[in-house]
Structures are given as structure tokens and as C-alpha cells.
Design a protein around this motif. Structure first.
Motif, short mmCIF file in Angstrom:
data_model
loop_
_atom_site.label_atom_id
_atom_site.label_comp_id
_atom_site.label_asym_id
_atom_site.label_seq_id
_atom_site.Cartn_x
_atom_site.Cartn_y
_atom_site.Cartn_z
N SER A 84 -17.90 -14.91 8.62
CA SER A 84 -19.01 -15.23 7.69
C SER A 84 -18.82 -14.53 6.36
CB SER A 84 -20.35 -14.82 8.33
OG SER A 84 -20.54 -15.48 9.56
N LEU A 85 -17.64 -14.65 5.82
CA LEU A 85 -17.32 -13.94 4.57
C LEU A 85 -18.15 -14.46 3.41
CD1 LEU A 85 -13.53 -13.57 5.14
CD2 LEU A 85 -15.07 -11.69 4.60
N LYS A 86 -18.48 -13.53 2.51
CA LYS A 86 -19.29 -13.83 1.35
C LYS A 86 -18.51 -13.49 0.08
CE LYS A 86 -23.39 -12.28 3.90
NZ LYS A 86 -24.55 -11.34 3.89
N PRO A 87 -18.84 -14.09 -1.04
CA PRO A 87 -18.15 -13.73 -2.29
C PRO A 87 -18.21 -12.23 -2.59
CG PRO A 87 -19.39 -15.75 -2.59
CD PRO A 87 -19.76 -15.22 -1.23
N GLU A 88 -19.29 -11.59 -2.22
CA GLU A 88 -19.40 -10.15 -2.48
C GLU A 88 -18.49 -9.30 -1.58
OE1 GLU A 88 -21.89 -12.32 -1.86
OE2 GLU A 88 -23.49 -11.38 -0.66
N ASP A 89 -17.82 -9.92 -0.63
CA ASP A 89 -16.82 -9.20 0.17
C ASP A 89 -15.47 -9.11 -0.55
OD1 ASP A 89 -18.15 -10.85 3.05
OD2 ASP A 89 -18.46 -8.74 2.48
N THR A 90 -15.34 -9.80 -1.68
CA THR A 90 -14.10 -9.76 -2.44
C THR A 90 -13.76 -8.34 -2.87
OG1 THR A 90 -14.35 -12.03 -3.24
CG2 THR A 90 -12.96 -10.55 -4.55
N ALA A 91 -12.56 -7.89 -2.51
CA ALA A 91 -12.16 -6.51 -2.79
C ALA A 91 -10.73 -6.31 -2.31
CB ALA A 91 -13.08 -5.53 -2.07
N VAL A 92 -10.18 -5.18 -2.69
CA VAL A 92 -8.95 -4.70 -2.07
C VAL A 92 -9.36 -3.86 -0.86
CG1 VAL A 92 -6.84 -3.37 -2.33
CG2 VAL A 92 -7.71 -4.71 -4.26
N PHE A 93 -8.82 -4.19 0.28
CA PHE A 93 -9.14 -3.49 1.52
C PHE A 93 -8.01 -2.51 1.84
CE2 PHE A 93 -12.88 -5.50 3.58
CZ PHE A 93 -13.18 -6.42 2.58
N TYR A 94 -8.41 -1.28 2.16
CA TYR A 94 -7.46 -0.21 2.45
C TYR A 94 -7.65 0.31 3.87
CZ TYR A 94 -6.91 0.07 -2.64
OH TYR A 94 -6.67 -0.21 -3.96
N CYS A 95 -6.54 0.57 4.52
CA CYS A 95 -6.54 1.19 5.83
C CYS A 95 -6.47 2.70 5.65
CB CYS A 95 -5.34 0.68 6.62
SG CYS A 95 -5.16 1.33 8.28
N ASN A 96 -7.14 3.42 6.52
CA ASN A 96 -7.19 4.88 6.43
C ASN A 96 -7.00 5.48 7.82
OD1 ASN A 96 -9.29 7.34 6.83
ND2 ASN A 96 -8.38 7.44 4.80
N ALA A 97 -6.20 6.53 7.87
CA ALA A 97 -6.02 7.30 9.10
C ALA A 97 -6.46 8.73 8.82
CB ALA A 97 -4.57 7.26 9.56
N ARG A 98 -7.32 9.24 9.69
CA ARG A 98 -7.89 10.55 9.40
C ARG A 98 -7.87 11.44 10.63
NH1 ARG A 98 -13.32 12.06 9.54
NH2 ARG A 98 -13.89 9.88 9.88
N LEU A 99 -7.32 12.63 10.43
CA LEU A 99 -7.36 13.68 11.44
C LEU A 99 -7.45 14.97 10.64
CD1 LEU A 99 -7.17 14.41 14.48
CD2 LEU A 99 -4.71 14.65 14.15
N PRO A 100 -8.67 15.41 10.36
CA PRO A 100 -8.86 16.54 9.45
C PRO A 100 -7.95 17.72 9.76
CG PRO A 100 -10.98 15.63 10.05
CD PRO A 100 -9.94 14.95 10.91
N PRO A 101 -7.31 18.30 8.74
CA PRO A 101 -7.51 18.04 7.32
C PRO A 101 -6.64 16.93 6.74
CG PRO A 101 -6.03 19.87 7.54
CD PRO A 101 -6.40 19.46 8.94
N ARG A 102 -5.89 16.24 7.61
CA ARG A 102 -4.97 15.23 7.11
C ARG A 102 -5.66 13.88 6.98
NH1 ARG A 102 -0.74 16.20 11.78
NH2 ARG A 102 -2.69 16.85 12.76
N GLN A 103 -5.19 13.12 5.97
CA GLN A 103 -5.72 11.79 5.72
C GLN A 103 -4.62 10.98 5.04
OE1 GLN A 103 -9.92 10.11 4.22
NE2 GLN A 103 -8.96 11.41 2.70
N TYR A 104 -4.48 9.72 5.46
CA TYR A 104 -3.46 8.85 4.93
C TYR A 104 -4.07 7.51 4.57
CZ TYR A 104 -0.64 12.33 7.39
OH TYR A 104 -0.10 13.50 7.83
N TRP A 105 -3.46 6.87 3.54
CA TRP A 105 -3.94 5.57 3.06
C TRP A 105 -2.81 4.56 3.03
CZ3 TRP A 105 -9.03 4.72 2.06
CH2 TRP A 105 -9.85 5.84 1.87
N GLY A 106 -3.16 3.31 3.26
CA GLY A 106 -2.24 2.22 3.03
C GLY A 106 -2.28 1.79 1.58
#
Length: 115
Positions: A84-106
Motif C-alpha cells: 500500500s505504498l504512498k507518494p509520501e513513502d518516496t525516499a532513499v531507504f538505508y539498511c542499518n546494523a547496530r550492536l552498540p557501540p558499533r553501527q553500520y550503514w548500507g
């Protein structure tokens, strides 16, 4: 160290669906909290959903009931099913992996919802 590669973005009409995937390399994927964030033009990056190592999920109110996050630890992959996607969902989507204090991004994948 964790490398994240997103895929599955694209152009879809309002009301349509997409499934994003995020493949992780490196060790110990299963112990990370995995999340999806998005950033629309001119806006700050915001949390869309996350899933913990135990499988607990949490969603932004704007996507609750439409998006589903899941993970396959055997494949080192996290998914975001978007319905049920909407125009307001338009964006760049990023994946994130988190294990404090470490964090990684796609690197991000573009999702455009437009007729």
C-alpha cells in the motif's frame, strides 16, 4: 566489520508493493539489531522499522500495518516488505546494523512512488 548492500528499490505506482533486501557480510549477523531508515529530499533520516536479534519488531507509526520487517539469519539478510505504498513513502531507504557501540550503514536504495 559489517558490510551492508541493499537491493529491491525502484519505481512503483501508489498502492503497489516492493520488497527491499539487505545482505550483510561479516560475522555474527544474528546478534545485530537490524533496521531500515529512510530519507526524503530535504528531510532528516528517519527510522522506518527495526528487528532485534530476538525477533522483536518495531515500526514508525506512518508505516505500521503496511510495512513488515523480517530477517533470515541463515542468509544474513533482512527484508522490508512494503505494501500500500504512498507518494509520501518516496525516499532513499538505508539498511542499518547496530550492536552498540558499533553501527553500520548500507549505501541506500531509491524508492519512488508515483503514477
Amino acid at each position: 566489520q559489517v558490510q551492508l548492500v541493499e537491493s529491491g528499490g525502484g519505481l512503483v505506482q501508489p498502492g503497489g508493493s516492493l520488497r527491499l533486501s539487505c545482505a550483510a557480510s561479516g560475522s555474527s549477523f544474528s546478534i545485530y539489531t537490524m533496521g531500515w531508515y529512510r530519507q526524503a529530499p530535504g528531510k532528516q533520516r528517519e527510522l522506518v522499522a527495526f528487528i532485534t536479534s530476538a525477533g522483536t519488531t518495531n515500526y514508525a507509526s506512518s508505516v505500521k500495518g503496511r510495512f513488515t520487517i523480517s530477517r533470515d539469519n541463515a542468509k544474513n539478510t533482512v527484508y522490508l516488505q512494503m505494501n500500500s505504498l504512498k507518494p509520501e513513502d518516496t525516499a532513499v531507504f538505508y539498511c542499518n546494523a547496530r550492536l552498540p557501540p558499533r553501527q553500520y550503514w548500507g549505501q541506500g536504495t531509491q524508492v519512488t512512488v508515483s503514477s
